[in-house]
Design an enzyme around this catalytic site. Structure first.
Site: not given
Ligand SMILES: [Zn+2]
Length: 488
Positions: A85, A117, A203, A335, A362
């Site tokens: 991310h 995202n 996910h 998460n 992640d």
């Molecule tokens: Zn995820």
């Protein structure tokens, strides 16, 4: 330390250090441990890079090889991260494309796949163009690959323009941060993505089971008074996605499902069974789910393999006197959550036996304001792209995994998941006459994870203060300098 680690760049005097983005004119590394996961070979050797091209790879034998081991300087192909991310556009306080690519290079990664995202979500090619513009402006040679959103605004209601995103180079489709909301959308997405030849990165989380969830459901969460996050939420979502995949395959033989950041024995078993019957399912696991456990939320800081008893069940950190840090450290909130020692052992076993195709970080940087709150309110995520190698080397050092498997999980494994959409990624071996794309790290040298040593803007790591093995000395991407240790 290798005897020779020399670098130069055209026209630059010794006093003028090579800068990130510049072509590596000359790099000679002698007496190092080479790992080539394509050839399935590792051992003592030497490399020469000239004009950005890996000119020579020489394997040493006999007397020449003496004293060179995998616990010293290691040369491997540059790592590929299927799942990061980068927060730009929309949350540049947490990370930018530039800071994220620099952090990736510090972690030994030469290709990263950014999740969509952002704000706005990458649900149309215009956002891709903006993010790619930031990558070019950064000057980093680290390759930025992009996932497109499955649904408009990641809202889960309407499919995004998958065809346009595929044409614009999407390497995967994902609503990550969340699961694809409904099985109907998931089915349609797998059909369209399958026709386009693009994998769907899911996910796996049944959110009906995780409302208000704070920490892995079990003993630790109970003692700490945190709302449990059941393993079943991941298991049923993974099984559902696999079932939907099986159902669309007759209509879309190109459909491929990739389950990202799996954290439970049950979900990995589902993948194992799906692979056994030939379904096109792949998955990745994160370093933190194989190396860390839920007892870290209580304040323990031992590796997952030290947190499991001889009977294969998790030890009690309170009874063991294993608690060394404050409880409720929000850097441990992620998460899916850090799981039990049993699940962590299953994650590692799945990586070793090939059920898990790749390690993905992640990497989820957050600003302090999103983490310096009550545990339950804190943002989920660990800034992990710089610590992945160190966690895997800890597992290698504990003889839980081989160095070769760790490197493959960071190179050929993710390259296979991306398939022919892998861009520059290619096969990721130490290939002569190809542009140099490699990482050089010292497996015998440690570095301390700190807010000062992390390059990412996100310093939300439960590993802060810890020394990790495998100091990255040099990262070369596409023949150009991506990272160099100040002392190398
Ligand atoms: Zn995820």
């Amino acid at each position: 330390m290798a005897e020779t680690l020399r670098m130069g760049v055209t026209g630059a005097p010794e006093a003028n250090p090579l800068r990130v983005g510049q072509k590596v004119e000359l790099l000679e590394i002698s007496r190092a441990w080479l790992v080539d996961p394509v050839a399935g070979r590792e051992g003592p050797g030497e490399i020469v890079v000239r004009d950005g091209i890996l000119e020579a790879v020489t394997w040493l034998e006999g007397d020449e090889a003496e004293g060179i081991g995998p616990d010293g300087v290691v040369v491997a192909p540059g790592f590929i991260d299927l799942h990061v991310h980068l927060r730009e556009p929309g949350n540049e306080d947490a990370e930018t494309v530039a800071s994220g690519l620099a952090a990736a290079a510090h972690g030994g990664f030469t290709s990263v796949c950014a999740m969509p995202n952002t704000t706005p979500a990458a649900d149309e090619p215009g956002v891709f163009a903006r993010v790619r513009g930031a990558a070019v402006a950064s000057g980093s040679p680290v390759e930025l690959l992009l996932h497109g959103a499955v649904t408009v605004g990641r809202g889960g209601e309407r499919l995004a323009a998958l065809g346009e995103l595929a044409d614009a180079g999407a390497v995967g489709f994902s609503d990550d941060g969340s699961p694809v909301k409904s099985p109907v959308i998931l089915r349609n997405a797998l059909l369209y993505a399958g026709m386009l030849g693009v994998p769907l990165f899911e996910h796996a989380e049944d959110t009906a089971l995780t409302v208000g969830a704070e920490a892995n459901e079990g003993y630790v969460a109970t003692v700490l008074g945190l709302k449990g996050w059941p393993a079943a939420a991941e298991v049923v979502a993974a099984e559902r996605a696999i079932a939907v995949l099986a159902a669309v395959l007759p209509d879309a033989p190109g459909a491929r499902l990739h389950l990202t950041h799996l954290s439970t024995a049950g979900a990995l078993d589902a993948v194992r069974r799906a692979k056994a019957v030939g379904l096109p399912v792949t998955c990745d696991v994160t370093p933190h789910h194989l190396g860390l456990t839920d007892e870290w939320v209580a304040g323990a800081r031992r590796w997952a393999w030290d947190a499991i008893g001889e009977d294969g069940s998790a030890r009690d950190p309170w009874a063991d006197g294993a608690l060394v840090a404050h409880p409720y450290d929000t850097a441990c909130k992620v998460n899916p959550p850090l799981r039990s020692a049993e699940d962590a052992a299953a994650v590692l076993a799945a990586l070793v036996d090939g059920t898990a195709d790749a390690v993905a970080t992640d990497h989820a940087p957050h600003s302090q304001v999103d983490k310096e709150v009550e545990f339950g309110l804190a943002a989920n995520g660990i800034s992990g792209v710089e610590t992945a190698l160190g966690v895997l080397l800890a597992a290698v050092g504990a003889q839980r995994m081989t160095l070769g498997r760790a490197v493959a999980a960071l190179t050929t494994g993710p390259a296979r998941v991306l398939g022919d959409r892998a861009g520059r990624v290619g096969a990721r071996g130490l290939t002569e006459r190809a542009p140099a794309d490699l990482v050089v790290f010292d497996a015998g040298a440690g570095w301390t994870v700190s807010t000062a040593t992390l390059v990412s803007r996100g310093t939300n790591s439960p590993l802060l203060g810890r020394e990790l093995a495998g100091r990255v000395l040099l990262t070369v991407a596409d023949g150009r300098l991506a990272y160099r240790d100040a002392e190398a």
